[in-house]
Each structure stands twice: as structure tokens, then as C-alpha cells.
Motif scaffolding. Structure first.
Motif, PDB file in Angstrom:
ATOM      1  N   VAL A 178      -0.516   5.627   5.952  1.00 29.87           N
ATOM      2  CA  VAL A 178      -1.365   4.532   5.504  1.00 29.87           C
ATOM      3  C   VAL A 178      -2.608   4.537   6.393  1.00 29.87           C
ATOM      4  O   VAL A 178      -2.510   4.571   7.620  1.00 29.87           O
TER       5      VAL A 178
ATOM      6  N   THR B 204       0.822  -1.215   0.000  1.00 31.38           N
ATOM      7  CA  THR B 204       0.000   0.000   0.000  1.00 31.38           C
ATOM      8  C   THR B 204       0.853   1.260   0.000  1.00 31.38           C
ATOM      9  O   THR B 204       0.480   2.277  -0.583  1.00 31.38           O
ATOM     10  N   SER B 205       1.999   1.189   0.637  1.00 25.67           N
ATOM     11  CA  SER B 205       2.846   2.382   0.769  1.00 25.67           C
ATOM     12  C   SER B 205       3.685   2.662  -0.468  1.00 25.67           C
ATOM     13  O   SER B 205       4.360   3.695  -0.541  1.00 25.67           O
TER      14      SER B 205
ATOM     15  N   ALA C 176      -3.672   4.160   0.711  1.00 29.40           N
ATOM     16  CA  ALA C 176      -2.745   5.298   0.680  1.00 29.40           C
ATOM     17  C   ALA C 176      -2.918   6.009  -0.643  1.00 29.40           C
ATOM     18  O   ALA C 176      -3.275   5.391  -1.661  1.00 29.40           O
TER      19      ALA C 176
ATOM     20  N   TYR D 140       3.651   4.903   7.707  1.00 32.91           N
ATOM     21  CA  TYR D 140       3.810   3.482   7.395  1.00 32.91           C
ATOM     22  C   TYR D 140       5.148   2.912   7.880  1.00 32.91           C
ATOM     23  O   TYR D 140       5.234   1.746   8.289  1.00 32.91           O
TER      24      TYR D 140
END
Length: 366
Positions: free
Chosen positions: A278, A268-269, A293, A320
Motif C-alpha cells: 500500500v 485499499t488493500s 494500491a 499492508y
């Protein structure tokens, strides 16, 4: 002095004491290693006047004496020698090092100029298996502050209360706490703030399952493990009252698989910048947590993972890298995420039987 020792044993000894060699002092003697031969033992000693290290190892001593050799140079020479017997002959002017077909002659320093090893009056002492000590330090030392202007936050608070050892560290953005039972501890009460880097250096050593002794003096900490002694200054000052940050309860609690959570946070980051948050959306009805994100002019990412949730639906966002740092210290398969609200710190707890808590300040959700 004159002695012989196996190359690997001498190299191991040098790897330990080299951590105490000064690299910034204007005193040349502090860049050296004191070699002291007595009986059938070789003792190596270093100091930068803040940290002092002493390591003793068996050796074939032909002639007792003392000498100071340049620390980095001597270590590099030994490191590159073959795995065979190393013969060292030294006086206050020079040291001759021979091994197999190799021979080195290096200048020595006057051992009389080398500071004596500190003799401290110990007030309290506890013992803990090295493996347990090392594990506890690794969990909390990653959180200590790098900002030297707030020296107290560069340390780890170590306490013993009612037979329970606790280590606490914080950089004011996050907080890590780990605890362990020491039922045989004889000290009634033990409390000191110890340099995080100092503890990390000791925890990184390969000392097996031997017992480690942690002792307090008036303004110093003495760590002994086998034939190795470390003495360092305690950090003076009042450690922050971290207990007031710990909530009495939670509005939402999720039990999540650690490996899946780590992988999801990493993915996600990818679209965010180094400090992008995040977002965690916890949904009790679907028993899922959605991570997301977004970065302006780049794009967005989201991932949903199943978990066990009790309490209210809620959302919270974290830096994150802070989340990944804390999860790296969780040794169990599952972790608990406890949330009160999006504006209050979130807490990651290791599953039983580990006793590890990691608190992270939230990032405001826009």
C-alpha cells in the motif's frame, strides 16, 4: 491421595498448567500432570523439559499424596463436568474422578518418574503489575519471527535500564519497541532474550492486577504471579543491534487518526494480493495522506484522509499486513508516521502518553 475442589477452580488451574504439557516427547510421563496435595493446597505441575509450570490452589484435602494423570484427558473430563464439587481419589495406578452423577476411572502414571520442579538461583528480579506486563507483551510479541532457524529472532529482548523497562522484538522486516517506567525496580540492570510464545502464553492469562515477578537465573527465566510459577530457558545469542536502525530524525511527519487509517488500509488493500504494498503519498500543502494500491489484471484503489503533516512531501510503500499488525498495537487515538525517504524504514509512533514505536521496512515503489 484424596481431595475435593470446585470444578471451575480446577478447570482454571488446568488451563494454566496445560500449556506446559509435552505433546511431542517420546516420554509418556511428560504428557501428564503431577497432582500434589499437602495441607489444604493442591499443586499441579507440568513440564516439557523446556518449560515448567507450577500452580497452587486451595482444596479440601482428605489424604495427602502425589499422582500423575494424563494431562489432555484429565483436562477434557474436568472441562465437561458440571459446576459442582469434583472429588479425586488417586494412586500410582489409577485415578477416580466423581462429580455429581458423573464418574470416571482413568489410568495414572508413576509420580516417581515425573521430573522434579527446577530449583534455580535467581540473580536479578523485577516486579511489574500484570496488566502492564500483559499490555507490553501484546505490543511486541506479534513481531517475533516464526523461523526457528534464527532462534534469537523468536524471542523478545527485555531490558531494565535506569528504572525503565523496555521490550524489543523484530523479524528483520519490522521492529517493535515499548517502554514503561518502573521507578521502584531494585535491579540495577536486567537483560534477557525470552521466547515470544512463552511471554504471549503468560500475557493471555486472566491474572487481574496482581504483581508479576520476572527473575533471571544463569540460563533460565522465572516468572511468578500469585501462586503460579513459570520457568523457561532463556534464548542464548546476541540480539540484533536494533538501535542502528532508528533514525535521528525525519523529513516528514504526519499525525493521523488510527481508526481512520486502519479502515483506509483495509479498504485499499482489498484489490491487492496478500503481499501487495500500500502506497502512502503524504502532501504537506493539502494536509492529506493518499493511500493507494494496484494489482495487475484486477484494478486499483485509492483513499485520501486528512491529517497533520510537517516537513516535505514524500511517498513510501509498505506491506499492508505489516502496517495493520503494528497499528493494532497502538492504544491511542492518534499515531505519528515518520518518514526519511521512500527507501528508508518508516516509523509509526503512538501518541502520548503511550511509549510504543513500530518500524517497518519499505517496499520499493515501481
Amino acid at each position: 491421595m484424596k481431595f475435593s475442589i470446585n470444578q471451575s477452580e480446577l478447570q482454571n488451574a488446568l488451563m494454566v498448567v496445560l500449556k506446559g504439557v509435552s505433546t511431542r516427547s517420546t516420554l509418556p510421563i511428560l504428557s501428564g500432570i503431577l497432582l500434589d496435595t499437602q495441607g489444604d493446597r493442591l499443586t499441579l505441575q507440568t513440564t516439557d523439559l523446556e518449560l515448567s509450570i507450577q500452580y497452587s490452589v486451595a482444596a479440601l484435602v482428605e489424604e495427602e499424596g502425589k499422582a500423575v494423570v494424563p494431562g489432555k484427558l484429565f483436562s477434557e473430563i474436568v472441562k465437561n463436568l458440571p459446576d459442582a464439587a469434583v472429588h479425586v481419589e488417586a494412586d500410582e495406578d489409577a485415578a477416580l474422578i466423581t462429580c455429581d452423577a458423573s464418574s470416571f476411572s482413568i489410568k495414572a502414571l508413576n509420580h516417581e518418574d515425573f521430573p522434579g520442579f527446577p530449583h534455580v538461583d535467581v540473580m536479578q528480579r523485577i516486579e511489574i503489575p500484570f496488566s502492564q506486563f500483559s499490555s507490553m507483551v501484546r505490543r511486541v510479541a506479534r513481531v517475533v519471527s516464526k523461523d526457528e532457524s534464527r532462534a534469537i529472532l523468536t524471542g523478545v529482548l527485555v531490558t531494565l535500564e535506569e528504572g525503565r523497562l523496555k521490550m524489543v522484538a523484530t523479524d528483520s522486516y519490522r521492529l517493535a519497541i515499548t517502554e514503561a517506567d518502573l521507578p521502584d525496580a531494585s535491579a540495577d540492570e536486567f537483560q534477557a532474550v525470552i521466547s515470544g510464545s512463552f511471554l504471549s502464553e503468560i500475557a493471555s492469562l486472566s491474572l487481574g492486577d496482581s504483581a508479576l515477578s520476572l527473575a533471571l537465573a544463569e540460563n533460565q527465566i522465572v516468572v511468578t504471579c500469585g501462586d503460579t510459577v513459570f520457568i523457561n530457558r532463556r534464548i542464548e545469542g546476541n540480539f540484533p543491534n536494533y538501535k542502528q536502525l532508528l533514525p535521528d530524525g525525519y523529513a516528514t511527519r504526519a499525525k493521523i487518526d488510527v481508526d481512520r487509517l486502519v479502515s483506509a488500509v483495509k479498504r485499499t488493500s482489498l484489490l491487492g494480493s496478500s503481499d501487495a504494498p500500500v502506497r502512502f503519498d503524504l502532501n504537506a500543502a493539502s494536509q492529506t495522506v493518499q493511500l493507494s494500491a494496484a494489482a495487475q489484471d484486477v484494478g486499483s484503489a485509492q483513499e485520501t484522509i486528512g491529517c497533520e503533516i510537517e516537513g516535505e512531501d514524500t511517498e513510501i510503500a509498505f506491506n499492508y499486513s505489516f502496517v495493520l499488525s503494528g497499528l493494532a498495537a497502538v492504544a491511542t487515538e492518534k499515531t505519528y508516521l515518520e518518514v526519511q525517504s521512500s527507501l528508508k524504514p518508516g516509523i509509526f509512533r503512538a501518541d502520548e502518553p503511550e511509549n510504543y514505536l513500530y518500524l517497518v521496512m519499505p517496499v520499493r515503489i515501481v
